[in-house]
Design a protein around this motif. Structure first.
Motif, PDB file in Angstrom:
ATOM      1  N   UNK A  63     110.243  -7.376  35.909  1.00  0.00           N
ATOM      2  CA  UNK A  63     109.878  -8.592  36.640  1.00  0.00           C
ATOM      3  C   UNK A  63     111.022  -9.105  37.499  1.00  0.00           C
ATOM      4  N   UNK A  64     112.234  -9.068  36.953  1.00  0.00           N
ATOM      5  CA  UNK A  64     113.398  -9.521  37.718  1.00  0.00           C
ATOM      6  C   UNK A  64     113.688  -8.602  38.905  1.00  0.00           C
ATOM      7  N   UNK A  65     113.504  -7.297  38.692  1.00  0.00           N
ATOM      8  CA  UNK A  65     113.672  -6.352  39.803  1.00  0.00           C
ATOM      9  C   UNK A  65     112.635  -6.677  40.889  1.00  0.00           C
ATOM     10  N   UNK A  66     111.409  -6.961  40.460  1.00  0.00           N
ATOM     11  CA  UNK A  66     110.370  -7.357  41.408  1.00  0.00           C
ATOM     12  C   UNK A  66     110.756  -8.596  42.191  1.00  0.00           C
ATOM     13  N   UNK A  67     111.350  -9.582  41.509  1.00  0.00           N
ATOM     14  CA  UNK A  67     111.775 -10.814  42.190  1.00  0.00           C
ATOM     15  C   UNK A  67     112.811 -10.527  43.275  1.00  0.00           C
ATOM     16  N   UNK A  68     113.756  -9.642  42.961  1.00  0.00           N
ATOM     17  CA  UNK A  68     114.798  -9.288  43.944  1.00  0.00           C
ATOM     18  C   UNK A  68     114.172  -8.579  45.142  1.00  0.00           C
ATOM     19  N   UNK A  69     113.283  -7.631  44.857  1.00  0.00           N
ATOM     20  CA  UNK A  69     112.633  -6.882  45.938  1.00  0.00           C
ATOM     21  C   UNK A  69     111.796  -7.808  46.819  1.00  0.00           C
ATOM     22  N   UNK A  70     111.116  -8.772  46.183  1.00  0.00           N
ATOM     23  CA  UNK A  70     110.335  -9.743  46.946  1.00  0.00           C
ATOM     24  C   UNK A  70     111.249 -10.581  47.834  1.00  0.00           C
ATOM     25  N   UNK A  71     112.398 -10.984  47.283  1.00  0.00           N
ATOM     26  CA  UNK A  71     113.361 -11.777  48.059  1.00  0.00           C
ATOM     27  C   UNK A  71     113.947 -10.970  49.218  1.00  0.00           C
ATOM     28  N   UNK A  72     114.040  -9.641  49.041  1.00  0.00           N
ATOM     29  CA  UNK A  72     114.563  -8.766  50.088  1.00  0.00           C
ATOM     30  C   UNK A  72     113.493  -8.406  51.119  1.00  0.00           C
ATOM     31  N   UNK A  73     112.249  -8.842  50.874  1.00  0.00           N
ATOM     32  CA  UNK A  73     111.172  -8.594  51.828  1.00  0.00           C
ATOM     33  C   UNK A  73     110.394  -7.317  51.586  1.00  0.00           C
ATOM     34  N   UNK A  74     110.619  -6.686  50.432  1.00  0.00           N
ATOM     35  CA  UNK A  74     109.912  -5.447  50.109  1.00  0.00           C
ATOM     36  C   UNK A  74     108.803  -5.767  49.102  1.00  0.00           C
ATOM     37  N   UNK A  75     107.720  -6.379  49.596  1.00  0.00           N
ATOM     38  CA  UNK A  75     106.648  -6.836  48.716  1.00  0.00           C
ATOM     39  C   UNK A  75     105.894  -5.687  48.056  1.00  0.00           C
ATOM     40  N   UNK A  76     105.764  -4.566  48.749  1.00  0.00           N
ATOM     41  CA  UNK A  76     105.053  -3.428  48.162  1.00  0.00           C
ATOM     42  C   UNK A  76     105.764  -2.912  46.911  1.00  0.00           C
ATOM     43  N   UNK A  77     107.087  -2.758  47.013  1.00  0.00           N
ATOM     44  CA  UNK A  77     107.856  -2.315  45.852  1.00  0.00           C
ATOM     45  C   UNK A  77     107.855  -3.387  44.765  1.00  0.00           C
ATOM     46  N   UNK A  78     107.889  -4.646  45.182  1.00  0.00           N
ATOM     47  CA  UNK A  78     107.840  -5.744  44.214  1.00  0.00           C
ATOM     48  C   UNK A  78     106.550  -5.668  43.404  1.00  0.00           C
ATOM     49  N   UNK A  79     105.432  -5.425  44.095  1.00  0.00           N
ATOM     50  CA  UNK A  79     104.133  -5.342  43.417  1.00  0.00           C
ATOM     51  C   UNK A  79     104.119  -4.206  42.395  1.00  0.00           C
ATOM     52  N   UNK A  80     104.731  -3.081  42.732  1.00  0.00           N
ATOM     53  CA  UNK A  80     104.793  -1.952  41.788  1.00  0.00           C
ATOM     54  C   UNK A  80     105.504  -2.365  40.494  1.00  0.00           C
ATOM     55  N   UNK A  81     106.603  -3.092  40.636  1.00  0.00           N
ATOM     56  CA  UNK A  81     107.360  -3.517  39.452  1.00  0.00           C
ATOM     57  C   UNK A  81     106.624  -4.623  38.705  1.00  0.00           C
ATOM     58  N   UNK A  82     106.027  -5.560  39.425  1.00  0.00           N
ATOM     59  CA  UNK A  82     105.262  -6.616  38.761  1.00  0.00           C
ATOM     60  C   UNK A  82     104.091  -6.033  37.980  1.00  0.00           C
ATOM     61  N   UNK A  83     103.447  -5.008  38.534  1.00  0.00           N
ATOM     62  CA  UNK A  83     102.298  -4.382  37.868  1.00  0.00           C
ATOM     63  C   UNK A  83     102.726  -3.730  36.557  1.00  0.00           C
ATOM     64  N   UNK A  84     103.883  -3.064  36.573  1.00  0.00           N
ATOM     65  CA  UNK A  84     104.411  -2.477  35.331  1.00  0.00           C
ATOM     66  C   UNK A  84     104.765  -3.573  34.333  1.00  0.00           C
ATOM     67  N   UNK A  85     105.336  -4.657  34.818  1.00  0.00           N
ATOM     68  CA  UNK A  85     105.665  -5.798  33.965  1.00  0.00           C
ATOM     69  C   UNK A  85     104.396  -6.359  33.326  1.00  0.00           C
ATOM     70  N   UNK A  86     103.340  -6.511  34.118  1.00  0.00           N
ATOM     71  CA  UNK A  86     102.072  -7.049  33.615  1.00  0.00           C
ATOM     72  C   UNK A  86     101.499  -6.153  32.515  1.00  0.00           C
ATOM     73  N   UNK A  87     101.560  -4.848  32.721  1.00  0.00           N
ATOM     74  CA  UNK A  87     101.051  -3.909  31.717  1.00  0.00           C
ATOM     75  C   UNK A  87     101.781  -4.075  30.384  1.00  0.00           C
TER      76      UNK A  87
END
Length: 222
Positions: A63-87
């Motif tokens: 989730x934290x990696x997703x937050x960083x990626x989202x802040x860097x503007x890479x929403x697609x990669x953020x979603x991949x990490x958030x999805x794994x976090x959700x699982x």
């Protein structure tokens, strides 16, 4: 200081201590806006969490990696990490973690203008937040979380040109903000409602919300 602690923990072979330090270091870098360093720290934390077979820590790191990626503007990669976090949060039964991650997924999808997905995730986030509030000792204990979820859902409706649904969410959030006596949130929500009613040429209602937002803003600075 962090480097010295890390060296000591490595010498002691304290993986739990290393994991905590890696997380703290990532949080520090993230707060400073040093996203590349934060990403490296969180990835190291994730690797340690895998070694420890700590599923909860793995989810938090993802989730934290997703937050960083989202802040860097890479929403697609953020979603991949958030999805794994959700699982993982679903796997271990972490309802609060699920709620938080659903909100993150809604934000990331909205950034990409995937509004149908964003609304679906935001609605799930709101439903879960409400569920978590059932049975609380204090009826208002969960209100700040519900208010935030309603506001976020309203924001997505507003961005996707669904003003009626947005107004409904903002009005519900406003009721909670008034109960909590949160003037900053009230002012923000009145401002949002003023803009939406302005778009719909409802001049009188728009003026009411803008005037109320202005009065609340003045009260905060008195």
């Amino acid at each position: 200081c962090y480097q010295l602690q890390q060296e000591i923990l490595q010498e002691l072979d304290d993986q739990q201590g290393q994991a905590k330090l890696e997380n703290n270091l990532g949080n520090l870098y993230y707060a400073q806006g040093n996203f590349d360093q934060a990403l490296q720290a969180y990835k190291t934390w994730l690797k340690t969490a895998h070694q420890l077979e700590n599923r909860a820590a793995q989810g938090l790191a993802l989730g934290n990696i997703g937050n960083v990626l989202q802040a860097k503007g890479d929403s697609n990669q953020a979603i991949e990490h958030y999805t794994q976090d959700l699982q993982i949060t679903q796997e271990i039964g972490d309802l609060r973690g699920q709620a938080h991650t659903l909100g993150n997924l809604a934000t990331a999808h909205a950034t990409l203008q995937n509004f149908e997905c964003a609304i679906a995730y935001a609605a799930q986030h709101l439903a879960l937040v409400k569920k978590l509030g059932v049975g609380k000792a204090s009826p208002t204990e969960n209100h700040p979380h519900e208010q935030t979820a309603l506001t976020n859902l309203g924001n997505i409706y507003a961005r996707s040109h669904q003003p009626t649904a947005a107004v409904r969410c903002y009005q519900s959030a406003l009721t909670l903000a008034q109960t909590l006596k949160n003037q900053a949130a009230q002012a923000d929500l009145h401002d949002k409602l003023g803009y939406l009613h302005l778009q719909q040429h409802d001049w009188e209602t728009s003026e009411y919300h803008y005037q109320t937002a202005l009065e609340l803003a003045r009260q905060q600075h008195d």
